[in-house]
Enzyme design. Structure first.
Site: not given
Ligand code: BG6
Length: 479
Positions: A183, A376
């Site tokens: 990111e 993701e």
């Molecule tokens: C992304 C990141 O921003 O979202 C992860 O690459 C992160 O590291 C994921 O865990 C989900 O966000 P959160 O805040 O729910 O963990």
């Protein structure tokens, strides 16, 4: 049963994690301290990750969830066996920089750190799982932050290059898919977490952020160059926190605002995929009076070493408006966005928009014409296990099913080239945004709570068997 068109042959189904959110063992085998270790759970977390509050070491009265996390370091064999049982074709994970170079500027890497990742990759390969490796997922050695100021300093390019050379040579043949920075656009929103940036009073934060971004962009191009030199089979990708902006209304002013917001994110990928700074960015820097140092060699590197593919995270779309009196933003997310009244929200206020994934896929494909990889996507939710650790997480299955459907449409109806899909937090892990364990994404439940209590026992949720079936049917059976 409804059947869907199959995904392309060889489609890389899998799951994703990040070192700092799952490994724990923060000081094992010579590992050094990183920015991601010293961000506690609680109300100070946000000011710290955004570089507003200084925390460069552990302090009394705070709980630091990354210290032990879910101890993937000690459980990796068990965890990878579970991923294999689900039929994973790929496993996205990240390297903890400070396991390899504990301070960041050493001449020689730490053998114990290299050995750990070699073991992990071999374990994956044992099951035919292709590792997809993020070189830095939010982590930066604390030593480099304290002595060099993090990515604001050009020297970080050299240290990163050193890291990449160590990884590419040692893991040649074991790893073929690399992502340079997780990111990368997060540097603008969470600069301490994204790039080890802490701002002194009176500093031009905007200038520091874009200078640091330039260093990361050059480092990314250099990594791409070296990866290809070391092994022509290496494929290197960039990584964007994606999510299309919608205009709040059809007022052209709102559309214009949405375009500006999208550009703020695409800026990074424009450079990494097309090899040069876009005109709109050059104009913006000039307008803001930002003095950015770039050498002629930097620009050649950027031009000659663009990425092979574009990966991204997708959790939600976003909304922009030119009307500054509108204040109702979505809760919880690091990216502030106006609330979309057409969408439902997760328990953490993240809005759920499966069609937004198809829109994002099409936009990225139209803009870059490079293969895409969703690295993701997922639902952070509160899970309530029964006495055996079983969670009936139909809400997670529903979320993933709806997103997989629109992915399928993007591929089979729109002609988008998509290489794979790794759901976020395939095993429960620490939340990056909040530091909570309670915000779970996994197919595998881990017995650990926000305060660090629990046996760390792993157990399969309902979604485990469901995802296994999705993979086995190559996406045709989503029931
Ligand atoms: C992304 C990141 O921003 O979202 C992860 O690459 C992160 O590291 C994921 O865990 C989900 O966000 P959160 O805040 O729910 O963990």
């Amino acid at each position: 049963m409804m059947t869907y068109q199959a995904f392309p042959e060889g489609f890389l189904w899998g799951g994703a994690t990040a070192a700092n959110q799952c490994e724990g063992a923060y000081d094992a085998d010579g590992r050094g301290l990183a920015n991601v270790d010293v961000v506690p759970i609680g109300k100070d977390r946000f000011p710290i990750i955004t570089g507003q509050k200084k925390m460069f070491d552990f302090e009394e009265g705070y709980f630091y969830p990354a210290k032990e996390s879910i101890d993937f370091y000690g459980h990796y064999k068990e965890d990878i066996a579970l991923f294999a049982e689900m039929g994973f074709k790929t496993y996205r994970m990240s390297i903890a920089w400070t396991r390899i170079f504990p301070k960041g500027d050493e001449a020689e890497p730490n053998e114990a750190g290299l050995q750990f990742y070699e073991n992990v990759f071999k374990e994956c390969r044992k099951y035919g799982i292709e590792p997809l490796v993020t070189i830095t997922h939010f982590d930066c050695p604390m030593y480099l932050i304290e002595h060099y100021g993090g990515w604001r300093n050009r020297k970080l390019i050299d240290f990163y290059e050193h890291l990449c050379r160590a990884l590419f040579t040692r893991f040649k043949g074991l790893v073929h898919y690399w992502l340079t920075f997780n990111e990368i656009n997060m540097i603008l929103h969470a600069p301490f977490m994204g790039a080890g940036l802490y701002f002194e009073e009176g500093e031009n934060a905007e200038e520091v952020k874009y200078q640091a971004a330039h260093h990361e962009l050059v480092a990314s191009a250099l990594a791409t160059k070296i990866a290809h030199e070391v092994d022509p089979d290496n494929k290197v990708g960039c990584m964007l926190a994606a999510g299309q902006y919608y205009p709040n209304t059809c007022n052209p002013d709102d559309y214009w605002e949405a375009l500006q917001e999208d550009r703020e994110n695409y800026f990074f990928i424009d450079v990494q995929a097309r090899g040069e700074y876009p005109n709109y960015a050059k104009k913006k820097f000039a307008k803001l009076g930002l003095q950015l140092e770039m050498t002629a060699e930097d620009l050649v590197l950027l031009k000659e070493h663009t990425v092979d593919f574009i990966s991204f995270s997708y959790y939600s779309s976003r909304v922009a408006s030119a009307d500054s009196s509108l204040k109702e933003t979505t809760a919880g997310n690091i990216f502030a966005s106006l609330k979309n009244p057409y969408l439902k929200s997760s328990e953490w206020g993240w809005q759920i928009d499966p069609l937004g994934l198809r829109i994002t896929l099409n936009t990225l494909w139209d803009r870059y014409q490079k293969p895409l990889f969703i690295v993701e996507n997922g639902l952070g939710a509160v899970d309530t296990p029964d006495e055996n650790g079983y969670v009936a997480d139909d809400y997670r299955i529903d979320y993933l099913r709806e997103h997989i459907k629109t992915m399928n449409q993007a591929i089979n109806e729109d002609g988008v080239e998509l290489w794979g899909y790794t759901t976020w937090g395939c095993i429960d892990l620490v939340s990056a945004g909040t530091g909570e364990m309670k915000k779970r994404y996994g197919f595998i439940y881990v017995d650990r709570d926000n305060e660090g209590n629990g046996s760390l026992k792993r157990s399969k949720k309902k979604s485990f068997a469901w995802y296994k079936k999705v993979i086995a049917s190559n996406g045709t059976d989503l029931d």
